[in-house]
Design a protein around this motif. Structure first.
Motif, PDB file in Angstrom:
ATOM      1  N   LEU A  16       0.826  -1.207   0.000  1.00 39.70           N
ATOM      2  CA  LEU A  16       0.000   0.000   0.000  1.00 39.70           C
ATOM      3  C   LEU A  16       0.864   1.262   0.000  1.00 39.70           C
ATOM      4  O   LEU A  16       0.575   2.231  -0.710  1.00 39.70           O
ATOM      5  N   ALA A  17       1.932   1.234   0.802  1.00 40.64           N
ATOM      6  CA  ALA A  17       2.834   2.388   0.843  1.00 40.64           C
ATOM      7  C   ALA A  17       3.493   2.609  -0.515  1.00 40.64           C
ATOM      8  O   ALA A  17       3.639   3.749  -0.979  1.00 40.64           O
ATOM      9  N   ALA A  18       3.887   1.500  -1.163  1.00 36.81           N
ATOM     10  CA  ALA A  18       4.520   1.604  -2.480  1.00 36.81           C
ATOM     11  C   ALA A  18       3.549   2.171  -3.513  1.00 36.81           C
ATOM     12  O   ALA A  18       3.928   2.994  -4.358  1.00 36.81           O
ATOM     13  N   LEU A  19       2.295   1.748  -3.447  1.00 38.07           N
ATOM     14  CA  LEU A  19       1.296   2.250  -4.393  1.00 38.07           C
ATOM     15  C   LEU A  19       1.023   3.734  -4.175  1.00 38.07           C
ATOM     16  O   LEU A  19       0.851   4.498  -5.135  1.00 38.07           O
ATOM     17  N   TRP A  20       0.984   4.146  -2.916  1.00 35.72           N
ATOM     18  CA  TRP A  20       0.788   5.576  -2.652  1.00 35.72           C
ATOM     19  C   TRP A  20       1.979   6.379  -3.172  1.00 35.72           C
ATOM     20  O   TRP A  20       1.819   7.444  -3.768  1.00 35.72           O
ATOM     21  N   TRP A  22       3.931   5.540  -5.632  1.00 34.45           N
ATOM     22  CA  TRP A  22       3.804   5.537  -7.088  1.00 34.45           C
ATOM     23  C   TRP A  22       2.787   6.590  -7.526  1.00 34.45           C
ATOM     24  O   TRP A  22       3.026   7.348  -8.478  1.00 34.45           O
ATOM     25  N   ALA A  23       1.656   6.641  -6.822  1.00 35.44           N
ATOM     26  CA  ALA A  23       0.623   7.619  -7.170  1.00 35.44           C
ATOM     27  C   ALA A  23       1.155   9.044  -7.039  1.00 35.44           C
ATOM     28  O   ALA A  23       0.874   9.915  -7.869  1.00 35.44           O
ATOM     29  N   TRP A  24       1.940   9.277  -5.996  1.00 39.30           N
ATOM     30  CA  TRP A  24       2.503  10.609  -5.769  1.00 39.30           C
ATOM     31  C   TRP A  24       3.478  10.983  -6.879  1.00 39.30           C
ATOM     32  O   TRP A  24       3.588  12.144  -7.262  1.00 39.30           O
ATOM     33  N   HIS A  25       4.192   9.991  -7.395  1.00 38.37           N
ATOM     34  CA  HIS A  25       5.196  10.228  -8.437  1.00 38.37           C
ATOM     35  C   HIS A  25       4.700   9.798  -9.819  1.00 38.37           C
ATOM     36  O   HIS A  25       5.512   9.473 -10.694  1.00 38.37           O
ATOM     37  N   LEU A  26       3.401   9.820 -10.007  1.00 38.61           N
ATOM     38  CA  LEU A  26       2.844   9.469 -11.311  1.00 38.61           C
ATOM     39  C   LEU A  26       3.471  10.345 -12.396  1.00 38.61           C
ATOM     40  O   LEU A  26       3.661  11.544 -12.210  1.00 38.61           O
ATOM     41  N   LYS A  27       3.818   9.733 -13.511  1.00 34.10           N
ATOM     42  CA  LYS A  27       4.443  10.413 -14.654  1.00 34.10           C
ATOM     43  C   LYS A  27       5.864  10.893 -14.348  1.00 34.10           C
ATOM     44  O   LYS A  27       6.367  11.830 -14.977  1.00 34.10           O
ATOM     45  N   MET A  41      -2.592   0.788 -15.036  1.00 32.49           N
ATOM     46  CA  MET A  41      -1.956  -0.234 -14.206  1.00 32.49           C
ATOM     47  C   MET A  41      -2.036   0.137 -12.725  1.00 32.49           C
ATOM     48  O   MET A  41      -2.344  -0.712 -11.870  1.00 32.49           O
ATOM     49  N   LEU A  42      -1.781   1.398 -12.412  1.00 33.29           N
ATOM     50  CA  LEU A  42      -1.843   1.837 -11.019  1.00 33.29           C
ATOM     51  C   LEU A  42      -3.263   1.717 -10.477  1.00 33.29           C
ATOM     52  O   LEU A  42      -3.470   1.233  -9.352  1.00 33.29           O
ATOM     53  N   LEU A  43      -4.248   2.144 -11.264  1.00 35.93           N
ATOM     54  CA  LEU A  43      -5.633   2.049 -10.804  1.00 35.93           C
ATOM     55  C   LEU A  43      -6.039   0.596 -10.586  1.00 35.93           C
ATOM     56  O   LEU A  43      -6.739   0.273  -9.616  1.00 35.93           O
ATOM     57  N   GLY A  44      -5.584  -0.282 -11.473  1.00 32.26           N
ATOM     58  CA  GLY A  44      -5.876  -1.702 -11.297  1.00 32.26           C
ATOM     59  C   GLY A  44      -5.255  -2.252 -10.030  1.00 32.26           C
ATOM     60  O   GLY A  44      -5.894  -3.007  -9.275  1.00 32.26           O
ATOM     61  N   ALA A  45      -4.002  -1.864  -9.772  1.00 28.50           N
ATOM     62  CA  ALA A  45      -3.321  -2.330  -8.563  1.00 28.50           C
ATOM     63  C   ALA A  45      -4.016  -1.807  -7.310  1.00 28.50           C
ATOM     64  O   ALA A  45      -4.131  -2.515  -6.301  1.00 28.50           O
ATOM     65  N   LEU A  46      -4.511  -0.572  -7.368  1.00 24.36           N
ATOM     66  CA  LEU A  46      -5.220  -0.015  -6.219  1.00 24.36           C
ATOM     67  C   LEU A  46      -6.539  -0.747  -5.973  1.00 24.36           C
ATOM     68  O   LEU A  46      -6.920  -0.985  -4.818  1.00 24.36           O
ATOM     69  N   GLY A  67      -8.581   3.620   3.505  1.00 25.24           N
ATOM     70  CA  GLY A  67      -8.286   5.052   3.468  1.00 25.24           C
ATOM     71  C   GLY A  67      -7.004   5.341   2.707  1.00 25.24           C
ATOM     72  O   GLY A  67      -6.923   6.305   1.939  1.00 25.24           O
ATOM     73  N   VAL A  68      -5.988   4.486   2.925  1.00 26.32           N
ATOM     74  CA  VAL A  68      -4.725   4.653   2.203  1.00 26.32           C
ATOM     75  C   VAL A  68      -4.947   4.452   0.707  1.00 26.32           C
ATOM     76  O   VAL A  68      -4.436   5.215  -0.124  1.00 26.32           O
ATOM     77  N   VAL A  69      -5.726   3.422   0.359  1.00 26.68           N
ATOM     78  CA  VAL A  69      -6.021   3.167  -1.052  1.00 26.68           C
ATOM     79  C   VAL A  69      -6.758   4.356  -1.664  1.00 26.68           C
ATOM     80  O   VAL A  69      -6.438   4.813  -2.772  1.00 26.68           O
ATOM     81  N   PHE A  70      -7.732   4.873  -0.937  1.00 27.47           N
ATOM     82  CA  PHE A  70      -8.515   5.999  -1.445  1.00 27.47           C
ATOM     83  C   PHE A  70      -7.635   7.243  -1.611  1.00 27.47           C
ATOM     84  O   PHE A  70      -7.748   7.973  -2.598  1.00 27.47           O
ATOM     85  N   ALA A  71      -6.729   7.475  -0.644  1.00 21.73           N
ATOM     86  CA  ALA A  71      -5.823   8.624  -0.741  1.00 21.73           C
ATOM     87  C   ALA A  71      -4.906   8.493  -1.953  1.00 21.73           C
ATOM     88  O   ALA A  71      -4.659   9.468  -2.677  1.00 21.73           O
ATOM     89  N   ALA A  72      -4.398   7.273  -2.177  1.00 30.26           N
ATOM     90  CA  ALA A  72      -3.538   7.047  -3.342  1.00 30.26           C
ATOM     91  C   ALA A  72      -4.316   7.257  -4.636  1.00 30.26           C
ATOM     92  O   ALA A  72      -3.796   7.820  -5.611  1.00 30.26           O
TER      93      ALA A  72
END
Length: 430
Positions: A16-20, A22-27, A41-46, A67-72
């Motif tokens: 979950l931390a890694a996905l968040w 990744w979301a923060w550093h999208l693109k 891919m990120l949305l699918g993983a979330l 909550g972490v998933v939703f924030a990401a």
């Protein structure tokens, strides 16, 4: 069993931390290779993470994990929306201020047609040609592509685009095999020849390369490398810079001699060269493509040694200078040379009196991008840099240009100073 459940739970939270993250550093430029399918891919993983957290997580922790998933999810969608908005805002911009700012940007590309409207409206000042633009193509294809862009400029009554490439010779020969791959300039020193003959050979090398570049429509070459050799093997994390393999010599006088003759050869064919990478990469071990770098050599030593080729060649030619993403703490402990007003405005423009072209190294390199692209853009413009290079991840041009436009609206940038920079970009060769 408890240990296994604990381990799986820990892995779940790490995921979950890694996905968040990744979301923060999208693109992020480092993820450019997956740009087309990164968001799906990120949305699918979330979604998978959310389902897993609900089914397998402890009841008490389900709200936290969701909550972490939703924030990401919100972070990723917010970053995507900002990127789309910046692109649309820049594409729709026009007028004197937009052209004044746009003239400072040199961009890379995948498809030249994507640049047509930017070129026609004066929202860019130059283009960078590299290996991906010549792969599987002929010289005639590339020349036609460049001519089409320049025709758009003429029709709009705008100055010609500066067309740049990286053709150092040796390992860094971005346009080969469209043009002959010459050995590195340092190989000229392999033969024990008199000084006059070495100068003649370096001039001939530059003239030959210049004619080949001019035939393609290239007007600016990011060469020669005048960083000094150290004799030190590349560092463990030096994946791309590898200066000792590209530098001419460890001797500043010899480097200046070869570089000046080479530059004059280039100019005889109508192509301007670029002295790089100020303040010198020989004294750093970090690879600025990925990591922050600091040059701790005393300035007094740099001034009489490492910087001599930059000064000697620039005083006797029309060469540009490329600014590297290296911090010189004795001059400016906060910002690298590429966007340090203390170094650009006070040292290079002031003490040296250099009034030629200054261009940054690619702002999507880690040493600059990780400090904030918006921050780097505004500070480079404010420092008096003439061209901001955004080549590897050219999509980031829209974010950078949007930042510049916002700064101009807030009155942060000195627009008359930026307009004066136009005279330097139009300087004829000597």
């Amino acid at each position: 069993m408890k240990l296994l459940r604990f381990a799986l739970g820990a892995l779940g939270w790490l995921a979950l931390a890694a996905l968040w993250f990744w979301a923060w550093h999208l693109k992020d430029p480092h993820l450019r290779f997956m740009r087309a399918w990164e968001l799906p891919m990120l949305l699918g993983a979330l979604c998978v993470s959310a389902a897993t957290a609900w089914r397998c997580g402890r009841r008490a922790l389900r709200p936290v994990s969701l909550g972490v998933v939703f924030a990401a999810l919100l972070t990723a969608l917010g970053n995507e929306a900002a990127s789309v908005r910046h692109r649309a805002d820049v594409a729709a911009s026009s007028g004197r201020v937009a052209q004044t700012l746009g003239a400072h940007f040199m961009v890379g590309y995948d498809d030249a047609k994507d640049l047509h409207e930017l070129a026609r409206k004066g929202l860019i000042g130059g283009v960078f040609i590299t290996g991906r633009n010549v792969k599987g193509r002929t010289a005639a294809d590339l020349r036609r592509e460049i001519d089409d862009l320049q025709a758009l400029r003429r029709e709009a009554g705008l100055p010609a685009l500066i067309v740049a490439t990286d053709q150092e010779g040796g390992a860094v020969s971005r346009l080969s095999p469209l043009i002959e791959r010459q050995p590195g300039l340092s190989t000229l020193l392999d033969a024990d020849v008199p000084e006059a003959e070495l100068t003649r050979r370096a001039h001939a090398y530059g003239a030959q390369q210049g004619r080949s570049l001019d035939a393609l429509g290239i007007t600016l070459n990011f060469s020669p490398v005048v960083d000094l050799r150290t004799g030190r093997a590349p560092g463990k994390w030096d994946f791309h810079t590898r200066i000792d393999e590209r530098a001419i010599s460890a001797d500043p006088a010899l480097t200046a001699q070869v570089a000046l003759a080479y530059e004059q050869g280039l100019e005889s064919a109508g192509v301007r060269g670029t002295l790089k990478h100020f303040p010198g990469l020989g004294g750093v071990t970090e690879d600025t493509h990925h990591f922050a770098a600091t040059l701790r050599t005393p300035v007094a030593q740099l001034a009489t040694h490492d910087w001599k080729p930059f000064q000697d060649v620039s005083k006797n030619s029309g060469a540009a200078i490329m600014l590297g993403h290296v911090v010189v703490p004795e001059l400016d402990a906060d910002y690298p040379a590429s966007f340090s007003r203390k170094i650009v405005h006070q040292l290079i423009r002031g003490e040296w009196g250099f009034q030629g072209l200054l261009v940054t190294d690619d702002l999507t390199m880690g040493a600059a991008y990780n400090r904030g692209l918006c921050n780097a853009t505004i500070r480079a413009l404010d420092a008096g840099v003439d061209l901001l290079l955004i080549a590897f991840d050219h999509d980031k041009y829209f974010d950078a240009m949007h930042c510049a436009q916002q700064a101009a609206q807030r009155g942060v940038l000195d627009l008359p100073m930026l307009e004066r920079s136009g005279a330097r970009r139009l300087q004829p060769l000597r």
